[in-house]
Write a protein that holds these residues in place. Structure first.
Motif, short mmCIF file in Angstrom:
data_model
loop_
_atom_site.label_atom_id
_atom_site.label_comp_id
_atom_site.label_asym_id
_atom_site.label_seq_id
_atom_site.Cartn_x
_atom_site.Cartn_y
_atom_site.Cartn_z
N SER A 8 0.91 -1.53 -0.26
CA SER A 8 0.01 -0.32 -0.01
C SER A 8 0.76 1.05 -0.11
O SER A 8 1.55 1.17 0.97
N PRO A 10 2.07 5.29 0.62
CA PRO A 10 1.43 5.88 2.37
C PRO A 10 0.46 7.30 1.50
O PRO A 10 0.25 7.34 0.87
N ASP A 11 -0.08 7.33 2.74
CA ASP A 11 -0.99 8.35 2.23
C ASP A 11 -0.17 9.93 2.01
O ASP A 11 0.98 9.80 2.65
N ASN A 12 -0.82 11.26 1.70
CA ASN A 12 -0.29 12.49 1.54
C ASN A 12 0.93 12.90 2.26
O ASN A 12 1.87 13.25 2.22
N GLU A 13 -0.04 12.23 3.49
CA GLU A 13 0.52 13.54 5.22
C GLU A 13 2.35 12.67 4.88
O GLU A 13 3.19 13.21 5.75
N ALA A 14 1.97 10.94 5.02
CA ALA A 14 3.23 9.79 5.86
C ALA A 14 4.13 10.37 4.74
O ALA A 14 5.30 10.44 4.92
N CYS A 15 3.72 10.66 3.04
CA CYS A 15 4.65 11.05 2.21
C CYS A 15 4.95 12.33 2.08
O CYS A 15 6.64 12.43 2.72
#
Length: 125
Positions: A8, A10-15
């Protein structure tokens, strides 16, 4: 046929957080010589000429600049001994040893991709 990796993303915040972390790290260890210098000094403390002999292709001017940058960021320590002539010895700090895994992974990756890297370098020249 290629196999797809089903990890999966990563979401935008994690990226964004990962990108910020990487840019912070690269701001202090960027360039062609810094990690090589750290690796050279982690093995043992050395004088300027010993470092220059161990790392082929680095000029005296660039070596002096890179050593100053590494000292400024607490990756190395510079010891001046009051001998005649003055002796200066550089050594890796405990902080530089925190890069052990990064250096190891880069070394492994470079070994695995050496032929591809050399081929792309030949295309550029």
């Amino acid at each position: 046929m290629e196999t797809m990796i089903t990890e999966s993303l990563p979401d935008n915040e994690a990226c964004a957080g990962s990108l910020k972390n990487m840019l912070d790290a690269l701001s202090v260890i960027n360039g062609k010589w810094k990690l090589a210098l750290i690796l050279c000094l982690v093995q043992s403390s050395k004088r300027f000429n010993e470092i220059q002999q161990e790392i082929p292709g680095i000029s005296s001017r660039i070596l002096a600049k890179e050593l100053k940058d590494l000292e400024l960021n607490d990756f190395i320590k510079r010891h001046v001994y009051p001998t005649t002539p003055v002796s200066i010895v550089y050594e890796a700090t405990a902080y530089s040893r925190t890069l052990k895994n990064v250096i190891g992974e880069l070394s492994t990756w470079g070994g695995q991709h050496r032929e591809k890297i050399k081929a792309s370098m030949r295309k550029q020249s």
